[in-house]
Design a protein around this motif. Structure first.
Motif, PDB file in Angstrom:
ATOM      1  N   VAL A 162       6.563  -4.949  10.567  1.00 51.94           N
ATOM      2  CA  VAL A 162       5.826  -6.146  10.967  1.00 51.94           C
ATOM      3  C   VAL A 162       6.776  -7.339  11.050  1.00 51.94           C
ATOM      4  CG1 VAL A 162       3.960  -7.731  10.354  1.00 51.94           C
ATOM      5  CG2 VAL A 162       3.714  -5.275   9.899  1.00 51.94           C
ATOM      6  N   ARG A 163       6.750  -8.044  12.175  1.00 49.41           N
ATOM      7  CA  ARG A 163       7.610  -9.207  12.415  1.00 49.41           C
ATOM      8  C   ARG A 163       9.098  -8.871  12.309  1.00 49.41           C
ATOM      9  NH1 ARG A 163       5.148 -14.583  11.710  1.00 49.41           N
ATOM     10  NH2 ARG A 163       2.888 -14.327  11.618  1.00 49.41           N
ATOM     11  N   GLY A 164       9.439  -7.603  12.417  1.00 49.56           N
ATOM     12  CA  GLY A 164      10.837  -7.200  12.328  1.00 49.56           C
ATOM     13  C   GLY A 164      11.406  -7.215  10.924  1.00 49.56           C
ATOM     14  N   MET A 165      10.545  -7.417   9.911  1.00 53.94           N
ATOM     15  CA  MET A 165      11.009  -7.459   8.525  1.00 53.94           C
ATOM     16  C   MET A 165      10.956  -6.035   7.971  1.00 53.94           C
ATOM     17  SD  MET A 165      12.425  -9.500   6.518  1.00 53.94           S
ATOM     18  CE  MET A 165      12.050 -11.042   7.347  1.00 53.94           C
ATOM     19  N   LEU A 166      12.050  -5.308   8.146  1.00 48.93           N
ATOM     20  CA  LEU A 166      12.083  -3.876   7.903  1.00 48.93           C
ATOM     21  C   LEU A 166      11.983  -3.528   6.423  1.00 48.93           C
ATOM     22  CD1 LEU A 166      14.976  -2.974  10.376  1.00 48.93           C
ATOM     23  CD2 LEU A 166      12.508  -3.027  10.825  1.00 48.93           C
ATOM     24  N   GLY A 167      11.263  -2.437   6.151  1.00 44.26           N
ATOM     25  CA  GLY A 167      11.152  -1.889   4.808  1.00 44.26           C
ATOM     26  C   GLY A 167      11.259  -0.378   4.852  1.00 44.26           C
ATOM     27  N   PHE A 168      11.897   0.203   3.849  1.00 44.43           N
ATOM     28  CA  PHE A 168      12.129   1.643   3.794  1.00 44.43           C
ATOM     29  C   PHE A 168      11.837   2.158   2.394  1.00 44.43           C
ATOM     30  CE2 PHE A 168      14.841  -0.303   6.902  1.00 44.43           C
ATOM     31  CZ  PHE A 168      14.835   0.554   7.991  1.00 44.43           C
ATOM     32  N   THR A 169      11.309   3.365   2.311  1.00 42.80           N
ATOM     33  CA  THR A 169      11.110   4.020   1.023  1.00 42.80           C
ATOM     34  C   THR A 169      11.786   5.373   1.043  1.00 42.80           C
ATOM     35  OG1 THR A 169       8.999   2.908   0.577  1.00 42.80           O
ATOM     36  CG2 THR A 169       9.410   4.970  -0.595  1.00 42.80           C
ATOM     37  N   GLY A 170      12.510   5.665  -0.025  1.00 45.01           N
ATOM     38  CA  GLY A 170      13.182   6.949  -0.190  1.00 45.01           C
ATOM     39  C   GLY A 170      13.390   7.192  -1.672  1.00 45.01           C
ATOM     40  N   THR A 171      14.375   8.000  -1.989  1.00 45.11           N
ATOM     41  CA  THR A 171      14.667   8.266  -3.398  1.00 45.11           C
ATOM     42  C   THR A 171      16.140   8.033  -3.690  1.00 45.11           C
ATOM     43  OG1 THR A 171      15.094  10.631  -3.038  1.00 45.11           O
ATOM     44  CG2 THR A 171      12.829   9.976  -3.584  1.00 45.11           C
ATOM     45  N   TRP A 172      16.405   7.646  -4.918  1.00 46.96           N
ATOM     46  CA  TRP A 172      17.775   7.512  -5.420  1.00 46.96           C
ATOM     47  C   TRP A 172      17.849   8.282  -6.732  1.00 46.96           C
ATOM     48  CZ3 TRP A 172      19.931   5.216  -9.874  1.00 46.96           C
ATOM     49  CH2 TRP A 172      21.327   5.133  -9.870  1.00 46.96           C
ATOM     50  N   ASN A 173      18.663   9.307  -6.761  1.00 48.14           N
ATOM     51  CA  ASN A 173      18.762  10.164  -7.945  1.00 48.14           C
ATOM     52  C   ASN A 173      17.387  10.632  -8.420  1.00 48.14           C
ATOM     53  OD1 ASN A 173      21.503   9.846  -7.840  1.00 48.14           O
ATOM     54  ND2 ASN A 173      21.678   8.581  -9.666  1.00 48.14           N
ATOM     55  N   GLY A 174      16.536  10.955  -7.451  1.00 48.04           N
ATOM     56  CA  GLY A 174      15.211  11.483  -7.765  1.00 48.04           C
ATOM     57  C   GLY A 174      14.150  10.447  -8.047  1.00 48.04           C
ATOM     58  N   ASN A 175      14.500   9.162  -7.997  1.00 44.70           N
ATOM     59  CA  ASN A 175      13.547   8.088  -8.280  1.00 44.70           C
ATOM     60  C   ASN A 175      13.140   7.384  -6.981  1.00 44.70           C
ATOM     61  OD1 ASN A 175      13.714   7.872 -11.417  1.00 44.70           O
ATOM     62  ND2 ASN A 175      15.845   7.929 -10.747  1.00 44.70           N
ATOM     63  N   ARG A 176      11.832   7.158  -6.819  1.00 41.07           N
ATOM     64  CA  ARG A 176      11.347   6.481  -5.608  1.00 41.07           C
ATOM     65  C   ARG A 176      11.751   5.009  -5.612  1.00 41.07           C
ATOM     66  NH1 ARG A 176       5.932   5.939  -4.154  1.00 41.07           N
ATOM     67  NH2 ARG A 176       6.415   6.211  -1.951  1.00 41.07           N
ATOM     68  N   VAL A 177      12.257   4.568  -4.471  1.00 43.72           N
ATOM     69  CA  VAL A 177      12.704   3.189  -4.306  1.00 43.72           C
ATOM     70  C   VAL A 177      12.282   2.700  -2.928  1.00 43.72           C
ATOM     71  CG1 VAL A 177      14.679   1.609  -4.260  1.00 43.72           C
ATOM     72  CG2 VAL A 177      14.745   3.635  -5.731  1.00 43.72           C
ATOM     73  N   THR A 178      11.827   1.466  -2.865  1.00 39.75           N
ATOM     74  CA  THR A 178      11.592   0.800  -1.592  1.00 39.75           C
ATOM     75  C   THR A 178      12.619  -0.319  -1.437  1.00 39.75           C
ATOM     76  OG1 THR A 178       9.220   1.278  -1.525  1.00 39.75           O
ATOM     77  CG2 THR A 178       9.978  -0.621  -0.259  1.00 39.75           C
ATOM     78  N   ILE A 179      13.166  -0.449  -0.249  1.00 39.18           N
ATOM     79  CA  ILE A 179      14.058  -1.567   0.064  1.00 39.18           C
ATOM     80  C   ILE A 179      13.386  -2.359   1.180  1.00 39.18           C
ATOM     81  CG2 ILE A 179      16.358  -2.294   0.758  1.00 39.18           C
ATOM     82  CD1 ILE A 179      17.462   0.310  -0.311  1.00 39.18           C
ATOM     83  N   GLN A 180      12.941  -3.561   0.855  1.00 39.75           N
ATOM     84  CA  GLN A 180      12.137  -4.373   1.768  1.00 39.75           C
ATOM     85  C   GLN A 180      12.796  -5.728   2.007  1.00 39.75           C
ATOM     86  OE1 GLN A 180       9.085  -4.055   3.598  1.00 39.75           O
ATOM     87  NE2 GLN A 180       9.885  -6.024   4.327  1.00 39.75           N
ATOM     88  N   GLY A 181      13.055  -6.054   3.268  1.00 38.56           N
ATOM     89  CA  GLY A 181      13.576  -7.368   3.591  1.00 38.56           C
ATOM     90  C   GLY A 181      12.600  -8.459   3.185  1.00 38.56           C
ATOM     91  N   SER A 182      13.146  -9.616   2.785  1.00 41.54           N
ATOM     92  CA  SER A 182      12.289 -10.712   2.314  1.00 41.54           C
ATOM     93  C   SER A 182      12.409 -11.965   3.154  1.00 41.54           C
ATOM     94  CB  SER A 182      12.633 -11.061   0.859  1.00 41.54           C
ATOM     95  OG  SER A 182      13.926 -11.638   0.775  1.00 41.54           O
ATOM     96  N   GLY A 183      13.331 -11.983   4.122  1.00 44.02           N
ATOM     97  CA  GLY A 183      13.533 -13.190   4.899  1.00 44.02           C
ATOM     98  C   GLY A 183      14.388 -14.201   4.157  1.00 44.02           C
ATOM     99  N   MET A 184      14.550 -15.366   4.763  1.00 50.73           N
ATOM    100  CA  MET A 184      15.421 -16.398   4.200  1.00 50.73           C
ATOM    101  C   MET A 184      14.605 -17.521   3.566  1.00 50.73           C
ATOM    102  SD  MET A 184      18.471 -18.541   6.111  1.00 50.73           S
ATOM    103  CE  MET A 184      19.346 -17.017   6.505  1.00 50.73           C
TER     104      MET A 184
END
Length: 236
Positions: A42-64
């Motif tokens: 939405v609005r180009g503010m990209l977010g991704f969910t995956g895993t790191w060492n078996g743990n779920r993590v989301t990386i979501q842009g927050s803007g400036m």
């Protein structure tokens, strides 16, 4: 799904890393996460969910800036149940001993005003990091070959500041660096009983005028992402 995040319930992890730049979110997800899936555009503010060492993590842009971060943090917490929010981003160094590419782990975040200022009225609330995250981040940094500083930062509500007198006072009082989001993140985390931390890479310096070339920024930001992930999951 919320006004600014198109993810479905269950697609956002309880642990969210929040870079300001949506393309930095994409780079971090592709570099550090396994099976990363895009969950927001939405609005180009990209977010991704995956895993790191078996743990779920989301990386979501927050803007400036704090107003933009406030929107995303509020929705992540209220609609998606985020419990741990870690800002990963760039900052300007303010002390002579803080160098380009160094990492700052923000214990406190001073600000003149934020989207939450109206709530406190005449009180100067002191936003600070979650202790467990701060401690874990420091421990993680000590195991890495990364020059790291721990202390207070300044969250500015303007990018093109014209207050050299204010900069002088920040330096005089030991503020390590300046950025534009962490203070509001810390305030929101306190309000909603969540954990928050800011792990920042120094990309330029207010005193020396040094600046990290844009072409080198991504590869230089890897350490702060790794520190943030190890802070969120110290036993992983």
């Amino acid at each position: 799904m919320t006004t600014h995040i198109g993810a479905q319930v269950g697609e956002i992890a309880e642990t969210v890393l929040m870079p300001g730049d949506p393309y930095r979110a994409k780079w971090a997800a592709e570099t550090f996460l396994k099976d990363a899936k895009i969950v927001n555009e939405v609005r180009g503010m990209l977010g991704f969910t995956g895993t790191w060492n078996g743990n779920r993590v989301t990386i979501q842009g927050s803007g400036m800036g704090m107003p933009s971060l406030s929107i995303y943090a509020n929705e992540l917490i209220s609609a998606y149940g985020a419990k741990t929010l870690i800002r990963i981003g760039s900052c300007g160094g303010m002390q002579p001993h803080v160098g380009i590419r160094d990492v700052i782990i923000a214990m406190t975040a001073t600000t003149i005003t934020s989207p939450s200022s109206g709530i406190f009225r005449e009180m100067n609330f002191a936003p600070c990091a979650d202790w467990s995250l701060l401690q874990a981040a420091v421990n993680a940094a000590q195991t890495m070959d990364t020059k790291t500083h721990v202390g207070g930062i300044y969250s500015s509500d303007v990018f093109y500041a014209e207050r050299p007198d204010l900069d002088e006072q920040m330096v005089r009082h030991g503020v390590l660096g300046v950025e534009m989001e962490a203070a509001e993140l810390y305030i929101l985390a306190a309000r909603h009983k969540c954990r928050a931390l800011a792990v920042l890479t120094v990309s330029d310096h207010l005193q020396t005028g040094e600046a990290l070339p844009a072409s080198e920024r991504e590869q230089s930001f890897g350490d702060m992402v790794e520190i943030a992930l190890k802070a969120a999951f110290p036993d992983a």
